[in-house]
Structure formats: C-alpha cells, structure tokens
Design a protein around this motif. Sequence first.
Motif, mmCIF file in Angstrom:
data_model
loop_
_atom_site.group_PDB
_atom_site.id
_atom_site.type_symbol
_atom_site.label_atom_id
_atom_site.label_comp_id
_atom_site.label_asym_id
_atom_site.label_seq_id
_atom_site.Cartn_x
_atom_site.Cartn_y
_atom_site.Cartn_z
ATOM 1 N N LEU A 87 -35.674 -1.369 10.771
ATOM 2 C CA LEU A 87 -35.734 -2.109 12.024
ATOM 3 C C LEU A 87 -36.069 -3.561 11.732
ATOM 4 N N GLY A 88 -35.284 -4.476 12.258
ATOM 5 C CA GLY A 88 -35.565 -5.889 12.043
ATOM 6 C C GLY A 88 -34.693 -6.468 10.948
ATOM 7 N N ASP A 89 -35.265 -7.387 10.188
ATOM 8 C CA ASP A 89 -34.525 -8.154 9.191
ATOM 9 C C ASP A 89 -34.316 -7.339 7.919
ATOM 10 N N ALA A 90 -33.202 -6.605 7.860
ATOM 11 C CA ALA A 90 -32.929 -5.750 6.701
ATOM 12 C C ALA A 90 -32.802 -6.572 5.418
ATOM 13 N N GLU A 91 -32.411 -7.829 5.526
ATOM 14 C CA GLU A 91 -32.267 -8.660 4.327
ATOM 15 C C GLU A 91 -33.610 -8.892 3.640
ATOM 16 N N VAL A 114 -37.230 5.047 -1.367
ATOM 17 C CA VAL A 114 -36.622 3.742 -1.093
ATOM 18 C C VAL A 114 -37.401 2.654 -1.815
ATOM 19 N N PHE A 115 -38.722 2.683 -1.719
ATOM 20 C CA PHE A 115 -39.545 1.633 -2.299
ATOM 21 C C PHE A 115 -39.423 1.595 -3.820
ATOM 22 N N ASN A 116 -39.091 2.754 -4.410
ATOM 23 C CA ASN A 116 -38.889 2.822 -5.854
ATOM 24 C C ASN A 116 -37.411 2.793 -6.224
ATOM 25 N N ARG A 117 -36.561 2.412 -5.261
ATOM 26 C CA ARG A 117 -35.135 2.235 -5.489
ATOM 27 C C ARG A 117 -34.448 3.514 -5.969
ATOM 28 N N ARG A 118 -34.928 4.644 -5.456
ATOM 29 C CA ARG A 118 -34.285 5.936 -5.730
ATOM 30 C C ARG A 118 -33.522 6.451 -4.514
ATOM 31 N N LEU A 119 -33.607 5.762 -3.408
ATOM 32 C CA LEU A 119 -32.863 6.096 -2.201
ATOM 33 C C LEU A 119 -32.463 4.786 -1.547
ATOM 34 N N ALA A 120 -31.211 4.670 -1.165
ATOM 35 C CA ALA A 120 -30.730 3.421 -0.565
ATOM 36 C C ALA A 120 -31.357 3.218 0.805
ATOM 37 N N PRO A 121 -31.725 1.986 1.134
ATOM 38 C CA PRO A 121 -32.338 1.738 2.444
ATOM 39 C C PRO A 121 -31.402 1.986 3.614
ATOM 40 N N ASP A 122 -30.093 2.051 3.355
ATOM 41 C CA ASP A 122 -29.167 2.364 4.447
ATOM 42 C C ASP A 122 -28.892 3.866 4.562
ATOM 43 N N SER A 123 -29.674 4.681 3.853
ATOM 44 C CA SER A 123 -29.549 6.128 3.974
ATOM 45 C C SER A 123 -29.887 6.567 5.396
ATOM 46 N N HIS A 144 -51.155 -0.721 10.678
ATOM 47 C CA HIS A 144 -50.026 -0.721 11.588
ATOM 48 C C HIS A 144 -49.899 -2.135 12.148
ATOM 49 N N GLY A 145 -48.686 -2.627 12.239
ATOM 50 C CA GLY A 145 -48.521 -3.967 12.780
ATOM 51 C C GLY A 145 -47.061 -4.324 12.935
ATOM 52 N N LYS A 146 -46.787 -5.245 13.831
ATOM 53 C CA LYS A 146 -45.425 -5.733 14.013
ATOM 54 C C LYS A 146 -45.054 -6.577 12.794
ATOM 55 N N ALA A 147 -43.864 -6.348 12.273
ATOM 56 C CA ALA A 147 -43.455 -7.028 11.049
ATOM 57 C C ALA A 147 -42.029 -7.553 11.186
ATOM 58 N N THR A 148 -41.665 -8.413 10.236
ATOM 59 C CA THR A 148 -40.312 -8.950 10.207
ATOM 60 C C THR A 148 -39.291 -7.831 10.018
ATOM 61 N N VAL A 149 -39.649 -6.860 9.195
ATOM 62 C CA VAL A 149 -38.789 -5.699 8.994
ATOM 63 C C VAL A 149 -39.680 -4.473 8.834
ATOM 64 N N TRP A 166 -37.091 -7.827 -1.074
ATOM 65 C CA TRP A 166 -38.222 -7.199 -1.754
ATOM 66 C C TRP A 166 -37.735 -6.263 -2.868
ATOM 67 N N LEU A 167 -36.790 -5.389 -2.546
ATOM 68 C CA LEU A 167 -36.328 -4.406 -3.514
ATOM 69 C C LEU A 167 -35.692 -5.072 -4.734
ATOM 70 N N ALA A 168 -34.968 -6.164 -4.512
ATOM 71 C CA ALA A 168 -34.309 -6.853 -5.615
ATOM 72 C C ALA A 168 -35.295 -7.536 -6.544
ATOM 73 N N ARG A 169 -36.437 -7.946 -5.998
ATOM 74 C CA ARG A 169 -37.412 -8.715 -6.799
ATOM 75 C C ARG A 169 -38.603 -7.879 -7.248
ATOM 76 N N SER A 170 -38.532 -6.600 -7.003
ATOM 77 C CA SER A 170 -39.563 -5.704 -7.529
ATOM 78 C C SER A 170 -38.891 -4.601 -8.350
ATOM 79 N N SER A 171 -37.862 -5.011 -9.094
ATOM 80 C CA SER A 171 -37.056 -4.040 -9.833
ATOM 81 C C SER A 171 -37.348 -4.048 -11.320
ATOM 82 N N PHE A 172 -38.319 -4.851 -11.764
ATOM 83 C CA PHE A 172 -38.627 -4.938 -13.183
ATOM 84 C C PHE A 172 -39.243 -3.626 -13.658
ATOM 85 N N GLY A 173 -39.257 -3.442 -14.964
ATOM 86 C CA GLY A 173 -39.870 -2.245 -15.538
ATOM 87 C C GLY A 173 -39.000 -1.043 -15.379
#
Length: 259
Positions: free
Chosen positions: A243-247, A228-237, A211-216, A252-259
């Motif tokens: 909370l925080g920097d949604a960008e 969401v982490f596996n790009r099966r649900l939109a983060p704006d659902s 647990h910790g304070k994070a940028t997002v 992260w999601l855009a650059r972990s989309s390989f495979g």
Amino acid sequence: MAPLAHARYCDEIVGLTDALRAAVGAGDLDAAVPTCPEWTLRDLAIHVGRAHRWAGEIVRTRATEELPDEQVPAFAPEGDDPAVLDAWLADGAAGTAAALRDAGPAEKVWSWYGRDRSTGFWARRMAIETVVHLADAALTAKVPYTMAPDLAADTIDEWLDIVAYAQAEGDPEAAELRGEGRSLHLHATDVPDAEWLVEFGADGFTWRHAHGKATVALRGPLTDLMLVFNRRLAPDSDRVEVLGDAELLDFWLARSSFG
C-alpha cells in the motif's frame, strides 16, 4: 521483541537443518536455486553446512580472530554421494549446536558484527541463516515452507539490525537508505503486534516495533513478510499487499541485498 533464548537457537539449528535436509533430499541437487541463481541446490546445501562448521569452530576454539576456511575440519563433504552430503549436513549442525550449548551465550569470540562479539551472536546468526536458506531449498524442491512466528519475527529484527550496522560501517548500498520524510511499515496480518516501522532521516534510518502511517506499507502473513524482506518472495506476490509508494519498498530491497 527480544531475541530468543540461547537454547532455542541451538535447537533450531538442528531442527531447521533437518527440514533443509528433507527439502534437499526431495529436490534435484543440480537444479538452479531461483532465489540464488548462481547456486545449484547442492551448492546451497554446502554453503549452509560450511557456515555451520565455520561458526561452530569459532565457538569451539574461542577464536579471537577470523578463522581461515582451511582451519575448519571437514569443511566440505567428500565426493558427490547425496547420502554423504546429507550426513555431513546433519553432523555439522549437531556439532555446532553442541559447541554453542557448551559455551553458553556470553563467551567472547570473534565475529564480523562489531556490536556483538559473543557466542550468543553465532547461535542466533546460524539459526537465522538456516531459516532463510531453508526457504531457498524449499522453493527449489517445490515443497511447503512454514516458519514459527517468533523465529520469523526475529529474522526480520536481525536483518534490520544488520542493515543498520552496515550503514553505520559505510556500506555504499546501505548508505543510500536515507531521506527525510519517508517511512516503511511492515504489518503482519496473522500475528498480533508483529509490526515494524522503518523511518528514514538525513543521516540514515531507524526502526522500531510500532504501528504508524507510512510512505509504503507491506501487509501479509508474518512468514511472507519475512520472505519479502529477505528477497525470497517478490513484493508483487498475491500473498502480500503493498500500500502506498511501492517504489520505496523496491528501493529498500535493492539496497539491502548485500551479503
């Protein structure tokens, strides 16, 4: 959180495939899969069945090199009959689980994941492959999707390990997941202690359960965090909260989309 028991993964390959078969049977085989738009529901089912049979044959033969598709028995169902497809899926999952149970988790075999070349890797990988593609099938067929909390958490763990491995191996997308002073926190609201902290550094990223304070921060039910982490649900659902920097989450999601 440690990986689940080998026997559990073997059982889940069969059980999750049964659930996927039910979803496929409830849907239109020619319907496009919203989360994999280049595939129809039939394509998705064949992809899962082929993955099972390929991994099962690697385990069964104790392959020490990558196995060509043409060496995998019954690598595709015969014809377009939905009943044949259903039986092919069931037989493939059962055969792979049987091969994995017979081998146990510690036999050495080829895998594309250089940090773990064992039969245990394939048990976990095939179970989690089915976790994610069951979500695709359920979404396409418009049927409910639920996942056991420990398996949902393990799916997040495994994906973080895979992305970290891809970064270490020089994948160009994963290589961009760096930059000091930024962090990402996942916090399940329905399962105690199900939290992840991803911290970016100059040379890459690290992750841990904390647990910790994070940028997002991404908060919500554990299964929805996994989706969401596996790009099966939109983060704006409305099922999750950012909370925080949604960008940064989008980055992260855009650059972990390989495979």
